[in-house]
Design a protein around this motif. Structure first.
Motif, PDB file in Angstrom:
ATOM      1  N   THR A  64     -16.026  10.456  10.575  1.00 44.31           N
ATOM      2  CA  THR A  64     -14.713  10.017   9.815  1.00 44.31           C
ATOM      3  C   THR A  64     -13.539  10.593  10.196  1.00 44.31           C
ATOM      4  O   THR A  64     -13.465  11.948  10.091  1.00 44.31           O
ATOM      5  N   MET A  65     -12.602   9.874  10.528  1.00 40.51           N
ATOM      6  CA  MET A  65     -11.175  10.305  10.874  1.00 40.51           C
ATOM      7  C   MET A  65     -10.255   9.746   9.935  1.00 40.51           C
ATOM      8  O   MET A  65      -9.893   8.531   9.721  1.00 40.51           O
ATOM      9  N   ASN A  66      -9.442  10.708   9.085  1.00 38.46           N
ATOM     10  CA  ASN A  66      -8.776  10.373   8.202  1.00 38.46           C
ATOM     11  C   ASN A  66      -7.281  10.349   8.596  1.00 38.46           C
ATOM     12  O   ASN A  66      -6.696  11.207   8.959  1.00 38.46           O
ATOM     13  N   TYR A  67      -6.840   9.014   9.033  1.00 46.83           N
ATOM     14  CA  TYR A  67      -5.596   8.957   9.152  1.00 46.83           C
ATOM     15  C   TYR A  67      -4.446   9.212   8.628  1.00 46.83           C
ATOM     16  O   TYR A  67      -3.264   9.361   8.945  1.00 46.83           O
ATOM     17  N   LEU A  68      -4.728   9.415   7.060  1.00 44.85           N
ATOM     18  CA  LEU A  68      -3.875   9.968   6.215  1.00 44.85           C
ATOM     19  C   LEU A  68      -3.587  11.243   5.745  1.00 44.85           C
ATOM     20  O   LEU A  68      -2.857  11.762   5.099  1.00 44.85           O
TER      21      LEU A  68
ATOM     22  N   HIS B 181       4.632  10.648  10.556  1.00 43.28           N
ATOM     23  CA  HIS B 181       3.492  10.474  10.029  1.00 43.28           C
ATOM     24  C   HIS B 181       3.166   9.245   9.144  1.00 43.28           C
ATOM     25  O   HIS B 181       2.340   8.245   9.242  1.00 43.28           O
ATOM     26  N   LEU B 182       4.163   8.830   8.313  1.00 45.81           N
ATOM     27  CA  LEU B 182       4.136   7.863   7.650  1.00 45.81           C
ATOM     28  C   LEU B 182       4.345   6.430   8.351  1.00 45.81           C
ATOM     29  O   LEU B 182       3.460   5.677   8.334  1.00 45.81           O
ATOM     30  N   SER B 183       5.094   6.524   9.474  1.00 44.22           N
ATOM     31  CA  SER B 183       4.803   5.403  10.395  1.00 44.22           C
ATOM     32  C   SER B 183       3.616   5.183  11.162  1.00 44.22           C
ATOM     33  O   SER B 183       3.209   3.885  11.253  1.00 44.22           O
ATOM     34  N   ALA B 184       3.040   6.458  11.573  1.00 42.64           N
ATOM     35  CA  ALA B 184       1.592   6.223  12.149  1.00 42.64           C
ATOM     36  C   ALA B 184       0.523   5.879  11.005  1.00 42.64           C
ATOM     37  O   ALA B 184      -0.213   4.973  11.527  1.00 42.64           O
TER      38      ALA B 184
ATOM     39  N   ALA C  86       5.606  -4.188   5.691  1.00 40.44           N
ATOM     40  CA  ALA C  86       6.357  -3.773   4.554  1.00 40.44           C
ATOM     41  C   ALA C  86       5.511  -3.171   3.302  1.00 40.44           C
ATOM     42  O   ALA C  86       5.401  -2.377   2.677  1.00 40.44           O
ATOM     43  N   LEU C  87       4.473  -4.306   3.048  1.00 39.03           N
ATOM     44  CA  LEU C  87       3.520  -4.063   1.867  1.00 39.03           C
ATOM     45  C   LEU C  87       2.623  -2.619   2.112  1.00 39.03           C
ATOM     46  O   LEU C  87       2.447  -1.847   1.252  1.00 39.03           O
ATOM     47  N   LEU C  88       2.197  -2.443   3.238  1.00 29.95           N
ATOM     48  CA  LEU C  88       1.310  -1.450   3.573  1.00 29.95           C
ATOM     49  C   LEU C  88       2.265  -0.308   3.811  1.00 29.95           C
ATOM     50  O   LEU C  88       1.566   0.971   2.908  1.00 29.95           O
ATOM     51  N   ALA C  89       3.410  -0.243   3.995  1.00 28.47           N
ATOM     52  CA  ALA C  89       4.307   0.938   4.076  1.00 28.47           C
ATOM     53  C   ALA C  89       4.477   1.515   2.569  1.00 28.47           C
ATOM     54  O   ALA C  89       4.344   2.946   2.441  1.00 28.47           O
TER      55      ALA C  89
END
Length: 676
Positions: free
Chosen positions: A500-504, A515-518, A541-544
């Motif tokens: 599992t890779m945690n992109y957050l 990092h927020l953009s990625a 926009a909703l996801l960001a």
């Protein structure tokens, strides 16, 4: 007529011939890597022709330019530097072995003269300004004069770089050491055979050119051979008696792309006073007109039209006249091989649109032409076989060709070139902190050796890196990874895998805009693109917004869990902000400050601790309460998170489902469903 060879001194990265006084001359050379146009489209050749015409126009009245072209197989200096880097940096047995093998193999090819390298140097020479010196010139006057000449040559170098740099060429001003080495190689063709580790050890700036570099006398050759014998080699001279009747941009390749080495081409170029030439041509035209009136020959009529057209071109500024002296020198250890070279060179000259080569039979003439080819000495008093030629014609016959070698002088990896040469490469270009990474693309069909080529690059550059990360498909690099670390195992990511890779996860770094953009881009890929572009923008926009709220919640949770760290985090954030403002450039970000301060803290712990404690308690509290400061404190919190404490994909999905409200509630619930 017998002339004596020029002499002078190296100093301030210039060459002073015959003294810094009336009758003296001063010169500087530039090494040029010409654009590689051998197989290029005619459009690029025409563009280079225009650039060379512009180069000629840069010659000021009284100046002269000398084009020095030669071909050899000497790659010893860059190979020796490559070997020294191996000894200094390489600790991996595989990389050391491969780099040593390459060094030995290429050195053997150099010793066997199996490689080929064309070198191109431009020298600009001007008379010493006697009026500027005056009758009572002292040390300060000479220093000021040398400084003025150095500035002129500096501007010339900048002009050359601007002229040829845009098309892939490179220009490097020569230093005193470079001038010395050029003369040493020029006067001693056996130098490569002596295998001297560092010829600069013999350089004495107090000695003249001849005392430094001329290590042997020459003697004439017995009839029927022409030329002279110098430093173990037989030398033969050719000069162009007549120039090509017509030219084209690639005509000089007939001379520079011959299949042998150990020959050189020197072209001395001098600007011509246009008004004097027009007056001279006008007198010739008047004479021809008079002859035509009495003889009525068609040949004279054609000559009249030619001279009238020439006068019109010069008067309108359509072209500019120049005088050039074109000399070719060849050398070899064998008389027979030298004669074969001279024969091949004569044939090549003849193929240049009916040009003719003149071979001086007298040893005195051969020596005089040889003295005319001394690097930078374009004011030789032997003025035989100078020709008047238009600028475009001169540009086409200049031997403006060199072997592309990449970044061979400080190469991290070396490969074979396409023309029997070596090409060096680097992964970063620049100096100090201004280095920039170089991107690369390897294209080829299946099985053509793309991975083998990249593995070779990785092997040669391994000594310069602490670690290497490879992302690939097919496990082509597993064996290479084992050569670096036998315990290295690939991390295989697949649809049915357990990784599992945690992109957050911020990976121990503060939260940043990058990092927020990625982090917002990956969920957008998961939900897919809609045909409605406005809906895609709404989803993004909703996801960001949801990810931003998620990080806010986790930062608040961490602060409540570790209230004892709030003060320390605020102080560090305040110190990082001050460090960025006072010690870094205006383009530096908070993330840059965090990384650089961490290195500073590791190298200078006491000084870093004092920097952290510098701000007063009131200043820290004020910083933490302000909008920008509070944001930086919040971002810094995430550098303390462990992997288990970081936000995860499931948290984002739950937040979207739980907080679905307002006019976009349905879209948020839809996104939560797609991300499940």
């Amino acid at each position: 007529m017998r002339v004596e060879p020029a002499d002078g001194y190296f100093g301030e990265d210039m060459i002073v011939f015959e003294g810094l006084h009336r009758g003296g001359f001063i010169s500087r050379g530039f090494e040029v890597v010409a654009p590689d146009l051998e197989n290029a489209d005619p459009v690029h050749h025409n563009a280079l022709e225009s650039d060379l015409v512009a180069l000629l126009s840069a010659l000021k009245p009284g100046w002269r330019m000398q084009v020095q072209w030669t071909s050899d197989s000497d790659f010893r200096r860059p190979l020796q530097r490559y070997r020294e880097d191996t000894v200094r940096f390489s600790t991996n047995a595989w990389s050391t072995r491969q780099r040593n093998e390459r060094f030995v193999r290429y050195s053997r090819l150099v010793d066997e003269s199996a490689l080929r390298r064309e070198r191109l140097r431009l020298y600009f020479t001007m008379p010493v300004d006697a009026d500027a010196i005056g009758r009572k010139a002292g040390r300060l006057t000479n220093e000021a004069l040398l400084g003025a000449y150095a500035e002129q040559f500096k501007q010339t170098g900048q002009f050359l770089q601007a002229l040829f740099g845009g098309s892939g060429g490179q220009v490097r001003p020569l230093t005193d050491a470079d001038h010395f080495l050029h003369y040493l190689e020029f006067l001693n063709p056996s130098l490569p055979e002596q295998r001297i580790a560092d010829p600069l050890e013999f350089f004495d700036p107090e000695k003249s050119i001849q005392a430094n570099c001329w290590l042997g006398e020459g003697r004439p050759l017995e009839s029927p051979d022409t030329g002279f014998y110098l430093d173990g080699y037989y030398h033969g001279m050719l000069a162009l008696k007549s120039l090509p009747k017509r030219t084209r941009p690639t005509i000089a390749y007939l001379l520079t792309k011959l299949g042998f080495r150990e020959y050189a081409i020197t072209v001395n170029v001098a600007p011509v006073d246009v008004e004097d030439l027009i007056e001279k041509e006008q007198k010739e035209l008047n004479r021809v007109e008079g002859d035509y009136e009495s003889l009525r020959k068609v040949k004279l009529l054609a000559a009249m039209r030619t001279k009238a057209a020439k006068i019109a071109r010069y008067s309108n500024g359509d072209s500019s006249p120049y005088r050039i002296q074109y000399i070719i020198r060849a050398w070899d250890k064998s008389r027979e091989d030298l004669r074969a070279k001279l024969t091949a060179l004569k044939a090549a000259v003849a193929s240049m649109e009916r040009a003719q080569a003149y071979e001086p039979a007298l040893e005195t003439s051969a020596r005089n032409f040889f003295y005319c080819t001394w690097p930078g000495w374009s004011f030789c008093r032997y003025d035989a076989l100078w020709h008047d030629y238009d600028d475009m014609l001169v540009a086409n016959i200049l031997p403006f060709s060199s072997t592309p070698v990449g970044h061979l002088e400080n190469a991290e990896f070396i490969f074979d070139g396409a023309n029997g040469n070596l090409v060096g490469g680097r992964t970063f270009i620049g100096e100090g902190n201004a280095q920039t990474p170089q991107n690369a693309v390897v294209i080829g069909t299946t099985g053509s050796g793309k991975s083998v080529n990249v593995i070779d690059i990785l092997t040669q550059t391994e000594p310069f890196y602490h670690y290497t990360m490879i992302v690939e498909e097919g496990e082509s690099y597993t064996t290479y990874a084992k050569t670096v670390d036998p315990s290295a195992d690939p991390i295989i990511v697949q649809a049915n895998g357990k990784l599992t890779m945690n992109y957050l996860d911020t990976r121990g770094l503060p939260l940043s805009g990058l990092h927020l953009s990625a982090a917002a881009a990956l969920p957008m890929l998961m939900v897919g693109q809609s045909k409605d572009e406005d809906r895609n923008k709404l989803r993004q926009a909703l996801l960001a917004n949801a990810i931003g709220r998620l990080y806010e919640d986790f930062a608040r949770w961490y602060g409540n869990k570790h209230p004892d760290q709030r003060g320390e985090l605020a102080r560090r954030a305040c110190a990082l902000d001050a460090y960025r403002r006072t010690r870094m450039g205006p383009q530096a970000t908070e993330l840059d400050a965090f990384l650089e301060f961490a290195e500073f803290e590791q190298a200078h712990a006491d000084e870093a601790a004092a920097f952290l404690a510098h701000a007063g308690e009131a200043d820290v509290i004020r910083f933490a309460k302000e909008g920008a400061g509070a944001q930086q404190v919040r971002d810094l919190v995430f550098s303390r998170f462990t992997a288990a404490e970081q936000p995860q994909h499931g948290h984002l999905q739950e937040l979207l489902a739980a907080e679905a409200s307002g006019p976009h509630a349905d879209e948020m619930r839809y996104l939560a469903t797609l991300l499940r």
